[in-house]
Design an enzyme around this catalytic site. Structure first.
Site, PDB file in Angstrom:
ATOM      1  N   HIS A  23       0.903  -1.049  -0.008  1.00 41.18           N
ATOM      2  CA  HIS A  23       0.102   0.021   0.152  1.00 41.18           C
ATOM      3  C   HIS A  23       0.711   1.380   0.128  1.00 41.18           C
ATOM      4  O   HIS A  23       0.699   2.439  -0.800  1.00 41.18           O
ATOM      5  CB  HIS A  23      -1.050   0.163   1.327  1.00 41.18           C
ATOM      6  N   LYS A  47     -15.342  -7.745   4.024  1.00 41.19           N
ATOM      7  CA  LYS A  47     -14.205  -8.261   4.882  1.00 41.19           C
ATOM      8  C   LYS A  47     -14.493  -8.204   6.289  1.00 41.19           C
ATOM      9  O   LYS A  47     -15.296  -7.058   6.845  1.00 41.19           O
ATOM     10  CB  LYS A  47     -13.105  -7.566   4.509  1.00 41.19           C
ATOM     11  N   ARG A  96      -1.921  -5.558  -8.885  1.00 44.13           N
ATOM     12  CA  ARG A  96      -0.674  -6.400  -8.690  1.00 44.13           C
ATOM     13  C   ARG A  96      -0.600  -7.530  -9.598  1.00 44.13           C
ATOM     14  O   ARG A  96       0.600  -7.822  -9.782  1.00 44.13           O
ATOM     15  CB  ARG A  96      -0.884  -7.156  -6.998  1.00 44.13           C
ATOM     16  N   SER A 134      -3.044  -7.852   2.528  1.00 43.22           N
ATOM     17  CA  SER A 134      -3.251  -7.803   4.119  1.00 43.22           C
ATOM     18  C   SER A 134      -3.839  -8.984   4.725  1.00 43.22           C
ATOM     19  O   SER A 134      -3.419  -9.382   5.846  1.00 43.22           O
ATOM     20  CB  SER A 134      -4.491  -6.602   4.048  1.00 43.22           C
TER      21      SER A 134
END
Ligand code: COA
Length: 169
Positions: A23, A47, A96, A134
């Protein structure tokens, strides 16, 4: 070296639970391109977060205090509405790998459908961060692994403390 051409702000939204070096890499890259980067932290309803919104705000704050043109905020509700409220319509997202593409593509198009002024700019992270997420960092921490290479120092310290608390309960 900065290649900023126009005084324009961009918003980097995310749940940042926790913020990782990946990040941070995107925030640094965005800060070189835009006059102001607004890191906008929110709850991702899909989440389960281990840090509260306020804690994540603090984690990001502590991790990027060396950067000048960054503002850290939080929001609730739709991103498209938040962008309207702050009158800033460029969204930054990191891409990514190909696996990110479908989700990010859908989200970018949906945001534009919800507010036609919104444009999403995708930045590519450094190769060394393409495997980082994460959830993976949380999993490693919860299983007693070392996360020092993946998150800023302060986040690593707070993550360790949180894991101790979580495993106690
Ligand atoms: N390096 C490392 N990891 C990266 C990364 C990078 N450059 N870019 C993304 N990631 C990872 C994160 O670690 C995270 O991993 P995880 O899935 O294991 O948690 C994941 O990719 C993406 O997380 P993050 O960037 O923090 O954002 P998010 O996907 O949780 O956030 C929102 C999505 C908040 C932007 C989106 O849900 C939203 O806009 N919500 C508001 C409500 C709304 O408007 N909904 C409709 C959207 S169309």
């Amino acid at each position: 070296m900065s290649i900023m051409v126009k005084k324009i702000s961009a918003v980097y939204p995310g749940s940042f639970d926790p913020p990782t070096n990946g990040h941070l890499d995107i925030i640094v890259k965005a800060s070189r391109l835009f006059s102001e980067v607004i890191v906008a932290i929110t709850d991702n309803v899909n989440k389960k977060h281990i840090f509260s919104l306020q804690e994540r705000l603090n984690l990001v704050q502590k991790s990027i205090k060396h950067l000048k043109n960054i503002k850290i905020t939080s929001f609730s509700g739709l991103l498209a509405d938040y962008l309207e409220k702050i009158n800033s319509f460029i969204v930054i997202r990191g891409l990514r790998a190909l696996s990110d593409f479908e989700y990010e593509f859908q989200m970018a198009l949906m945001n534009r459908k919800l507010n036609k002024k919104v444009e999403t700019v995708f930045l590519l992270p450094e190769q060394s961060y393409t495997f980082l997420s994460s959830s993976m960092v949380k999993e490693i921490a919860l299983l007693g692994g070392n996360t020092a290479d993946f998150v800023p120092k302060y986040v690593d310290k707070e993550l360790k403390k949180r894991v101790v608390n979580l495993t106690k309960n």
